[in-house]
Design an enzyme around this catalytic site. Sequence first.
Site, PDB file in Angstrom:
ATOM      1  N   ASP A  45       3.562 -46.973  22.305  1.00  0.00           N
ATOM      2  CA  ASP A  45       4.953 -46.514  22.295  1.00  0.00           C
ATOM      3  C   ASP A  45       4.853 -46.558  23.647  1.00  0.00           C
ATOM      4  O   ASP A  45       5.745 -45.710  23.528  1.00  0.00           O
ATOM      5  CB  ASP A  45       3.892 -45.053  21.435  1.00  0.00           C
ATOM      6  CG  ASP A  45       3.082 -43.879  22.022  1.00  0.00           C
ATOM      7  OD1 ASP A  45       2.471 -44.712  23.269  1.00  0.00           O
ATOM      8  OD2 ASP A  45       2.626 -43.364  21.675  1.00  0.00           O
ATOM      9  N   SER A  46       4.543 -46.650  24.435  1.00  0.00           N
ATOM     10  CA  SER A  46       5.410 -46.578  25.968  1.00  0.00           C
ATOM     11  C   SER A  46       6.562 -47.400  25.503  1.00  0.00           C
ATOM     12  O   SER A  46       7.540 -47.559  26.961  1.00  0.00           O
ATOM     13  CB  SER A  46       3.885 -47.436  26.584  1.00  0.00           C
ATOM     14  OG  SER A  46       4.279 -48.642  26.459  1.00  0.00           O
ATOM     15  N   ASP A  84       0.021 -48.820  19.239  1.00  0.00           N
ATOM     16  CA  ASP A  84      -0.329 -47.310  19.033  1.00  0.00           C
ATOM     17  C   ASP A  84       0.231 -47.013  18.091  1.00  0.00           C
ATOM     18  O   ASP A  84       0.979 -47.312  16.915  1.00  0.00           O
ATOM     19  CB  ASP A  84       0.891 -46.355  20.056  1.00  0.00           C
ATOM     20  CG  ASP A  84      -0.322 -46.170  21.318  1.00  0.00           C
ATOM     21  OD1 ASP A  84      -1.273 -46.539  21.778  1.00  0.00           O
ATOM     22  OD2 ASP A  84       0.614 -46.884  22.674  1.00  0.00           O
ATOM     23  N   LYS A 112      -4.596 -47.028  17.711  1.00  0.00           N
ATOM     24  CA  LYS A 112      -4.625 -47.142  18.450  1.00  0.00           C
ATOM     25  C   LYS A 112      -4.655 -45.425  18.911  1.00  0.00           C
ATOM     26  O   LYS A 112      -3.523 -45.135  18.502  1.00  0.00           O
ATOM     27  CB  LYS A 112      -4.698 -46.983  20.319  1.00  0.00           C
ATOM     28  CG  LYS A 112      -5.420 -46.342  21.265  1.00  0.00           C
ATOM     29  CD  LYS A 112      -4.823 -46.689  22.710  1.00  0.00           C
ATOM     30  CE  LYS A 112      -3.255 -47.718  23.121  1.00  0.00           C
ATOM     31  NZ  LYS A 112      -2.614 -45.795  23.423  1.00  0.00           N
ATOM     32  N   GLU A 114      -4.294 -41.066  19.771  1.00  0.00           N
ATOM     33  CA  GLU A 114      -4.636 -40.100  21.022  1.00  0.00           C
ATOM     34  C   GLU A 114      -5.440 -38.488  20.532  1.00  0.00           C
ATOM     35  O   GLU A 114      -5.389 -38.825  19.694  1.00  0.00           O
ATOM     36  CB  GLU A 114      -3.320 -39.862  21.459  1.00  0.00           C
ATOM     37  CG  GLU A 114      -2.938 -41.005  22.229  1.00  0.00           C
ATOM     38  CD  GLU A 114      -1.370 -40.977  23.002  1.00  0.00           C
ATOM     39  OE1 GLU A 114      -0.917 -39.716  23.448  1.00  0.00           O
ATOM     40  OE2 GLU A 114      -0.882 -41.377  23.547  1.00  0.00           O
ATOM     41  N   GLU A 181      -7.599 -43.003  30.270  1.00  0.00           N
ATOM     42  CA  GLU A 181      -6.292 -42.771  31.007  1.00  0.00           C
ATOM     43  C   GLU A 181      -6.272 -41.295  31.803  1.00  0.00           C
ATOM     44  O   GLU A 181      -6.712 -40.631  31.605  1.00  0.00           O
ATOM     45  CB  GLU A 181      -5.028 -42.561  30.269  1.00  0.00           C
ATOM     46  CG  GLU A 181      -3.680 -42.774  30.961  1.00  0.00           C
ATOM     47  CD  GLU A 181      -2.195 -43.026  30.299  1.00  0.00           C
ATOM     48  OE1 GLU A 181      -1.588 -42.342  30.732  1.00  0.00           O
ATOM     49  OE2 GLU A 181      -2.773 -42.973  28.986  1.00  0.00           O
TER      50      GLU A 181
END
Length: 266
Positions: A45-46, A84, A112, A114, A181
């Site tokens: 999602d970057s 993501d 993925k 978070e 991270e």
Amino acid sequence: MPDITVTSLLALKQKGEKITMLTCYDATFAHTASQAGVEVLLVGDSLGMVLQGHDSTLPVTTSEMAYHVAGVKRGNQGALILVDLPFMSYATPDQTFANSAMLMQAGAHMVKIEGAAWLADSIRLLAERGVPVCAHMGLTPQAVNVLGGYKVQGRQEAQARQMRADAITLEQAGAAMILLECVPTELAQEITHAVKIPVIGIGAGIDTDGQVLVLHDMLGLSITGRVPKFVKNFMTGQPDIQSAISAYVRAVKDLSFPAPEHGFSA
């Protein structure tokens, strides 16, 4: 190279060979990176920041992620495709199932998400239904407003202890991989040794099972001019992008990247 699977990644950890991961958002770069030997293509999602120009990942939607996954799938040459789940797309079990299904059907091999130990129930349910999950811990960009910015996580002993415990909890829930991270190098090493599943680092030192960078960062591209401490420009001294990506793969494999200056202390 033969197609990379969850089992392949586990085998690389077990034999001590570093895993290479790179963000990827389209068919051309998927072809280039996978041909260069990158084992995992992260449709991150970057893309909200490096492709869309937002100041965070929060505006990205699941439909946008699915669009990019489909493009990456068409160009991929055997890498594992990790994607993501974007902000607020896994807040409830029903959302998690529906959005994970959309992304897997678009071509992803793993999703993925978070968070920390609170992810355990979602990870367990997804794994039971055939969806491998990577748990993203430490600095979690979707929680930037809670964290108060992009800050190193786990420097306080209580937080580090909780992170170690959470990693074990998520492995027991069925996580197939963990991404750390911006955590201190020593803590990342401890977590990597504490779990049997692969641990990938970004700003987490040399001792994780593998490394990931944002594609645009490692090619020296930025619209803000701000370069994170953990980034190295692999275009330097290389004639083309294919060579730069190959240099990244070699550097991760031969342990020359990340260097101590790319990590954080407690």
